[in-house]
Design a protein around this motif. Sequence first.
Motif, PDB file in Angstrom:
ATOM      1  N   PHE A 138       9.470   4.337   0.921  1.00 21.30           N
ATOM      2  CA  PHE A 138       8.414   5.457   1.461  1.00 21.30           C
ATOM      3  C   PHE A 138       7.400   5.150   0.890  1.00 21.30           C
ATOM      4  N   VAL A 139       7.070   4.825  -0.538  1.00 24.34           N
ATOM      5  CA  VAL A 139       5.936   4.937  -1.160  1.00 24.34           C
ATOM      6  C   VAL A 139       5.204   3.444  -0.723  1.00 24.34           C
ATOM      7  N   ALA A 140       5.947   2.475  -0.464  1.00 24.75           N
ATOM      8  CA  ALA A 140       5.630   1.114  -0.152  1.00 24.75           C
ATOM      9  C   ALA A 140       5.270   1.104   1.294  1.00 24.75           C
ATOM     10  N   GLY A 141       5.555   1.916   2.166  1.00 22.17           N
ATOM     11  CA  GLY A 141       5.137   2.313   3.614  1.00 22.17           C
ATOM     12  C   GLY A 141       3.883   2.891   3.447  1.00 22.17           C
ATOM     13  N   GLU A 142       3.791   3.958   2.587  1.00 20.27           N
ATOM     14  CA  GLU A 142       2.334   4.508   2.535  1.00 20.27           C
ATOM     15  C   GLU A 142       1.478   3.686   2.032  1.00 20.27           C
ATOM     16  N   VAL A 143       1.486   2.949   1.152  1.00 24.92           N
ATOM     17  CA  VAL A 143       0.607   2.010   0.585  1.00 24.92           C
ATOM     18  C   VAL A 143       0.139   0.872   1.706  1.00 24.92           C
ATOM     19  N   ARG A 144       1.308   0.391   2.434  1.00 17.93           N
ATOM     20  CA  ARG A 144       0.820  -0.599   3.636  1.00 17.93           C
ATOM     21  C   ARG A 144      -0.041   0.187   4.766  1.00 17.93           C
ATOM     22  N   ARG A 145       0.161   1.543   4.818  1.00 17.07           N
ATOM     23  CA  ARG A 145      -0.808   2.114   6.006  1.00 17.07           C
ATOM     24  C   ARG A 145      -2.094   1.901   5.485  1.00 17.07           C
ATOM     25  N   HIS A 146      -2.549   1.764   4.396  1.00 10.22           N
ATOM     26  CA  HIS A 146      -3.831   1.822   3.808  1.00 10.22           C
ATOM     27  C   HIS A 146      -4.164   0.221   3.534  1.00 10.22           C
ATOM     28  N   GLY A 147      -3.566  -0.633   4.104  1.00 12.80           N
ATOM     29  CA  GLY A 147      -3.936  -2.231   3.890  1.00 12.80           C
ATOM     30  C   GLY A 147      -3.744  -2.671   2.738  1.00 12.80           C
ATOM     31  N   ALA A 148      -2.572  -2.477   1.737  1.00 12.20           N
ATOM     32  CA  ALA A 148      -2.129  -3.043   0.526  1.00 12.20           C
ATOM     33  C   ALA A 148      -0.681  -2.908   0.390  1.00 12.20           C
ATOM     34  N   THR A 149      -0.336  -3.551  -0.615  1.00 16.79           N
ATOM     35  CA  THR A 149       1.028  -3.873  -1.129  1.00 16.79           C
ATOM     36  C   THR A 149       1.445  -3.238  -2.446  1.00 16.79           C
ATOM     37  N   ILE A 150       2.705  -2.822  -2.588  1.00 14.78           N
ATOM     38  CA  ILE A 150       2.921  -2.300  -4.014  1.00 14.78           C
ATOM     39  C   ILE A 150       4.490  -2.662  -4.161  1.00 14.78           C
ATOM     40  N   ASP A 151       4.577  -3.445  -5.450  1.00 17.57           N
ATOM     41  CA  ASP A 151       6.060  -3.693  -5.615  1.00 17.57           C
ATOM     42  C   ASP A 151       7.070  -2.794  -5.992  1.00 17.57           C
TER      43      ASP A 151
END
Length: 233
Positions: free
Chosen positions: A138-151
């Motif tokens: 869920f967190v990764a998806g939220e970060v992608r919504r704003h143009g970035a990625t998180i491991d």
Amino acid sequence: MRAADVLGRVILVTGKEEFLGARTVEDVKAAVREHDAEAEFSDASAADLTLASLGEMAAPSLFSAVRCVVVRNLENLPDESVEGLVAYAGAPVEDVALVLVHGGGQKGSGVLTKPAQSSGPVTEHKSEELKPSDFPGFVAGEVRRHGATIDREAAVVLIEAVGRDLRSLAGAASQPDQRLPGGADRRGAGPPLLRGPRGGEVLRRGRRGLRRPRPGGAGGACAGRWTRAPPRC
């Protein structure tokens, strides 16, 4: 979500996770608004819905034929209105997005099956409560919504720091420049995510785990920027 996915269709939003359900409703509205800036929006409670009132909300106005109608608490739909709603679901108006929101649970669950089994274009979006293993995704998806990625490791640290409230996690994930890479001081002030005993760890591991696309790379020229609102390219 595109206008073609919602206009002329019935969108069923089901499940107990309120934040995800609200997100789906907002995504539908955004798709309609992007298609027609002058589209009109109506919001009603299922307890007050009749075939006549549904017809009024779905009817074109003097300003726009495109409409988005949200009916909440479908579990409270009166029995006498079920048949009319099912009939509409079988042949929805072309320029109208009808969103039916059910809060989950057994009450009114029989109402859900009838539109879904109709011959019309009905799409169901389930807003189920997340399992512990679902939160990093869920967190990764939220970060992608704003143009970035998180491991995954950094996502786990973020969850441990913020907790498992989806609204809070979405808010934190929308502002990584302010909440992950920097902003804390020795007195413990600064962005809320960085306060407390886990702040230093979030900073260290967040810097390693957060990745933003370079300008001009995948996602377009503005994909590397991060602002409070989603990038508009």
